[in-house]
Scaffold this motif. Sequence first.
Motif, PDB file in Angstrom:
ATOM      1  N   ASN A  61      34.190  83.822  56.326  1.00 42.19           N
ATOM      2  CA  ASN A  61      34.569  84.602  55.145  1.00 42.19           C
ATOM      3  C   ASN A  61      33.305  85.259  54.602  1.00 42.19           C
ATOM      4  N   GLY A  62      33.396  86.533  54.240  1.00 43.09           N
ATOM      5  CA  GLY A  62      32.212  87.285  53.860  1.00 43.09           C
ATOM      6  C   GLY A  62      31.455  86.757  52.669  1.00 43.09           C
ATOM      7  N   SER A  81      31.610  91.911  52.933  1.00 37.41           N
ATOM      8  CA  SER A  81      32.918  91.830  53.579  1.00 37.41           C
ATOM      9  C   SER A  81      33.333  93.191  54.105  1.00 37.41           C
ATOM     10  N   PRO A 101      35.671  95.020  57.832  1.00 35.12           N
ATOM     11  CA  PRO A 101      35.848  94.901  59.287  1.00 35.12           C
ATOM     12  C   PRO A 101      34.640  95.332  60.093  1.00 35.12           C
ATOM     13  N   GLU A 108      32.815  89.327  60.098  1.00 34.85           N
ATOM     14  CA  GLU A 108      34.207  89.636  60.386  1.00 34.85           C
ATOM     15  C   GLU A 108      34.391  90.322  61.733  1.00 34.85           C
ATOM     16  N   GLU A 109      33.311  90.796  62.320  1.00 40.69           N
ATOM     17  CA  GLU A 109      33.406  91.621  63.525  1.00 40.69           C
ATOM     18  C   GLU A 109      33.037  90.863  64.796  1.00 40.69           C
ATOM     19  N   SER A 121      38.669  87.623  51.262  1.00 35.56           N
ATOM     20  CA  SER A 121      39.799  87.562  52.195  1.00 35.56           C
ATOM     21  C   SER A 121      40.730  86.427  51.796  1.00 35.56           C
ATOM     22  N   HIS A 139      38.882  79.149  59.009  1.00 30.68           N
ATOM     23  CA  HIS A 139      39.592  80.397  59.287  1.00 30.68           C
ATOM     24  C   HIS A 139      39.397  80.742  60.758  1.00 30.68           C
ATOM     25  N   PHE A 189      38.811  86.744  62.217  1.00 28.15           N
ATOM     26  CA  PHE A 189      39.374  88.002  61.713  1.00 28.15           C
ATOM     27  C   PHE A 189      39.958  88.815  62.871  1.00 28.15           C
ATOM     28  N   GLN A 236      38.006  89.558  65.956  1.00 27.42           N
ATOM     29  CA  GLN A 236      37.539  88.340  66.611  1.00 27.42           C
ATOM     30  C   GLN A 236      38.663  87.573  67.307  1.00 27.42           C
TER      31      GLN A 236
END
Length: 308
Positions: free
Chosen positions: A154-155, A182, A184, A189-190, A230, A283, A286, A289
């Motif tokens: 999570n960012g 945060s 994409p 998250e990438e 998120s 989590h 994303f 991922q």
Amino acid sequence: MDLKGIAINYAKDVLTKKIKGSTHKEIRSRNSKILLYILIGYKDFIWDNFFARLMKFVPDNIDVCLVSSGKKISTLSQKAEEHNWSYIYSLKNNVSILQNLVIDSFPKAEYIYKMDEDILLTENIFESLMATYEVAEKDNKYHPAFVGPLINVNGYSYSIILDSIHKKDAFIDKFGSAKIESGPDKLIEEDVNTALFMWGVGGYVPNIDRLNNSFSKKKTHYSICPIRYSIGLILFKRTTWEEMGGFPRRPGNGMGIDEEKIDSLAIKSAKVAVIDENAVVGHAGFGKQTDEFKKFVISNPTFLPQVK
């Protein structure tokens, strides 16, 4: 309201009716003042672990509802019946509008947990989020829009976790940055490798159960997230949902616009995203991922921590 506004609202109402017309409900309500609804149907590669944790950690006194947007899944219908949960699905796919229909189906719910299927729960998570919500309100400093936990991928949360366990330098050495950010296009998250790092690959970060146990023992503490959070797992009040006019009614599948709406509410209405720093969950990646994360988990079946 001008003609343009009337036309927009009419289009939204027509869209809602289409989603509602394709929605089917299997309601087994306890008429609880607390609702947990779970958006599920697309990441079955972690369902065994997900449901094991759900059954172990969900409190007995709340309504649980599984929610599938765009499909009916017989396995979920059976699972709901087995555990006396509700199941709501729509054949037309619009996850944002469907959430409004779900909340409408539980009119006595004053507190609402919203959760995604790629969140792996930890011990006392629901109790901790509720306690933090109550503390934040009693502090009389902020108006919470919602409360969320620390999430390993999570960012906002990952950097706080790395600081706490003194592994930020190791992360920076591998990936070049560990900023709170945060989106994409952002590293956390990438890049699937950052997600795997936060799940424990390399031995730097403890598993989510040990992390949660460690954070839960610290002095009660929450922080305010200054960026887009998120919303894989959040707790909010029904009055908050009513204040923002429900989740957006827009064409398409509605992915992500629920997050935009409740995060933007925090800014427009001078409310805040409260983060419970005594609770940690996992989590499972994303969007960008997910495929590689899935391959890794399937190839390493003991990778994700199990609960009994």
